[in-house]
Structures are given as C-alpha cells and as structure tokens.
Design an enzyme around this catalytic site. Structure first.
Site, short mmCIF file in Angstrom:
data_model
loop_
_atom_site.label_atom_id
_atom_site.label_comp_id
_atom_site.label_asym_id
_atom_site.label_seq_id
_atom_site.Cartn_x
_atom_site.Cartn_y
_atom_site.Cartn_z
N ALA A 112 -101.81 -38.79 42.33
CA ALA A 112 -101.32 -39.87 41.47
C ALA A 112 -99.93 -40.27 41.93
O ALA A 112 -99.19 -39.45 42.49
CB ALA A 112 -101.31 -39.42 40.03
N GLY B 50 -104.35 -35.82 42.19
CA GLY B 50 -105.36 -36.85 41.94
C GLY B 50 -106.17 -37.19 43.18
O GLY B 50 -107.32 -37.62 43.07
N GLU C 100 -108.76 -34.73 43.13
CA GLU C 100 -109.65 -35.02 41.99
C GLU C 100 -110.59 -36.18 42.34
O GLU C 100 -111.77 -36.16 41.99
CB GLU C 100 -108.81 -35.33 40.75
CG GLU C 100 -108.08 -34.09 40.24
CD GLU C 100 -107.12 -34.38 39.10
OE1 GLU C 100 -106.21 -35.21 39.31
OE2 GLU C 100 -107.28 -33.81 38.01
N GLU D 257 -100.04 -29.87 40.68
CA GLU D 257 -99.38 -30.47 39.51
C GLU D 257 -98.40 -29.51 38.82
O GLU D 257 -97.39 -29.94 38.29
CB GLU D 257 -100.41 -30.97 38.50
CG GLU D 257 -101.10 -32.27 38.90
CD GLU D 257 -102.30 -32.09 39.79
OE1 GLU D 257 -102.50 -30.97 40.33
OE2 GLU D 257 -103.05 -33.06 39.98
#
Ligand SMILES: C/C=C/C(=O)SCCNC(=O)CCNC(=O)[C@H](O)C(C)(C)COP(=O)(O)OP(=O)(O)OC[C@H]1O[C@@H](n2cnc3c(N)ncnc32)[C@H](O)[C@@H]1OP(=O)(O)O
Length: 257
Positions: free
Chosen positions: A62, A108, A111, A131
């Site tokens: 992200a 992300g 992910e 994270e």
C-alpha cells in the site's frame, strides 16, 4: 487507465502494473484492478491473466505516503474493507490469475499476489508482510490468506519479524508455485499461462468456484475483524511513528501507545 495496461496473446492477458518508483498500491491503482476485471470478464479473447510489475518490484505494498492523508480509524477500516472486497473478487474471478513476482511483493503487494490463483516468483524476490515494522497490521486479508498458504507458525514468523522470505523459500513454504531466475521469470510465467489457457473456460470457471468452498465461515469473519483492527491500530501513536520513520528513512521508536 493510468497504472495498468495489458496486451493479449494466445488468450493470455499480460497485465503490467506501472506506478514508479515501487508500484505502491494507491487507492487509484486498486480501483484500476477492479476496472481491469470489468474489462476482461466478458472478453472471450482473454482466458488467463498474468499480473506483473514494471520496474524493480512487483509491488512494495500500500502507498505509505498516501496514508498520511487519512485521519480517522473509520477511514482506515473503510480503506481496508474496500481493498479486501476487490482482492476477494480477484480470488473468485472466473478466469485464472497468475502473479509473476520479481523484486519484491511486500505488504499489500503480497496481499494482492495472494489473491491471485498462482504465484510464480523470481528466486531472489522478497515476499513479506512488513506492516508491523510500521506499527500497523496487514489490512487486505493478509492475516487470513497467509496462514492458509504457509500454516500458522510460518505466518506468525513472517508477521511478527516483518522479515521477507526469498522466492526460493516461498516455494518451499507453499506461498509460491515455482521459482525461476529473474531474467526468465516472465517468459516462464507466460509459458505456463498459455498452457492453462488451452483448458475449457467453463471448466476453469467451475474449478475456481469450487476452490472457494475451501474457505470457511471463519475466514469471512476474520477479514471483517482484520478491517476493524486495521483502523484501530492505525490511529495509535506507534502507527504515526512507524509511518513517519519510513518516510524519514529512519528506524521507528515504538512506545506501546
Ligand atoms: C493494507 C496494506 C498495508 C501495507 O501494504 S503497508 C506497506 C507495506 N510495505 C512496506 O512496508 C514496504 C516498504 N518499502 C520498503 O521496504 C523498501 O522501499 C523496498 C524494500 C521495497 C525497497 O527498498 P530500496 O531498494 O532500498 O528502495 P527505497 O529507496 O526504500 O524505495 C524506492 C522508492 O519507493 C518508495 N516506496 C517504497 N515502498 C513504498 C510504499 N509502500 N509506499 C510508498 N512509497 C514507497 C520509497 O519511499 C522510495 O521513494 P523515494 O525514491 O522518493 O525516496
């Protein structure tokens, strides 16, 4: 679209993520993943999709810099929930999606890759959920998909240490299907995709649908809890410290608040 482009050959759509410098997943890029699915879902010329990154990485996760524009825990929970929804659509998509991962798939980015049906990696790629290094937790279903792929102990190790594993380790751990030298990765992925594209689209759609039954009720509850917790953790002082430390290129100093 601004960040995704694709070409189709032998019924395989080769989709390139191009958002320099790290293919970080901004909200705009994630929306384009949804638009991509809209565009190819009913296009009979596309039977298999290969997702790969332009530049040094598949995706570094992200967009941490974009996080600084978000203020409330509710907004962070909503960000996680909408990313989860789009990645869930990917995993349930009627056509096989293969991630071709070089450089790094972190946070992300991993992910996103875990929402694909298969992962082909370069031997030296870095795969991880870092994270916690930022004082955060994953928010795009990583806490639920990772243990399903690698088992609880290894998922706990990856989450709690924030250390990435290599592509070769990822194959051993069950996180990736196959590893190749980086220079042949994309060609090998396309070769595999072309082979798969010869299968019946009807049967492939049914097979993907059936695989979804291996998910349990607990999974659905788990992603809801993850989105909630993502918002709560995000408004902690530690999360602000973790994000600032990344942007300022220094080690974070967490206080437990
Ligand atoms: C719900 C989901 C949550 C999440 O996904 S949270 C994010 C999880 N991801 C991470 O924590 C990864 C963060 N990035 C890194 O650890 C490193 O980077 C890399 C290992 C990917 C690469 O390291 P190196 O080769 O030393 O390059 P570099 O100078 O750190 O990065 C190149 C440029 O890319 C930007 N960048 C990297 N990752 C992100 C990111 N996730 N969001 C926004 N920008 C990112 C940097 O800041 C820098 O930019 P500039 O050249 O302008 O200094």
């Amino acid at each position: 679209m601004e960040f995704l482009s694709w070409t189709v050959e032998n019924h395989v759509a080769k989709v390139t993520i191009n958002r320099p410098p790290a293919n970080a997943l901004s909200r705009g890029l994630i929306m384009e993943v949804n638009e991509l699915m809209n565009a190819v879902e009913h296009d009979d010329s596309v039977r298999v999709i290969v997702l790969h990154g332009e530049g040094r990485f598949f995706s570094a996760g992200a967009d941490i810099k974009e996080f600084t524009q978000i203020k409330t825990g509710e907004e962070f929970s909503a960000l996680a929930a909408s990313g989860q929804e789009i990645f869930e659509r990917l995993e349930r998509f009627s056509k096989p999606i293969i991630a071709s991962i070089h450089g790094a798939a972190l946070g992300g980015g991993l992910e996103l890759a875990m929402s694909c049906h298969m992962r082909i990696v370069s031997e030296n790629a870095k795969l991880g959920l870092p994270e916690l290094q930022l004082g955060l937790i994953p928010g795009f279903a990583g806490t639920q998909r990772l243990p399903r792929l690698v088992g609880m102990p290894k998922a706990a190790e990856m989450l709690l240490t924030s250390e990435p594993i290599s592509g070769l380790e990822a194959v051993k751990w069950g996180l990736a299907n196959r590893a190749f030298a980086e220079e042949e990765l994309l060609a090998k992925t396309m070769e595999l995709a072309t082979k798969i594209a010869k299968k019946s689209p009807v049967a492939m759609k049914a097979a993907i649908e059936m695989l979804q039954f291996a998910k349990t009720y607990a999974y659905n509850e788990g992603v809801k809890a993850e989105a909630q917790s993502f918002g709560t953790v995000f408004i902690s002082e530690d999360a602000q410290e973790g994000i600032s430390a990344f942007i300022e290129k220094r080690e974070p100093l967490f206080k437990g608040k």
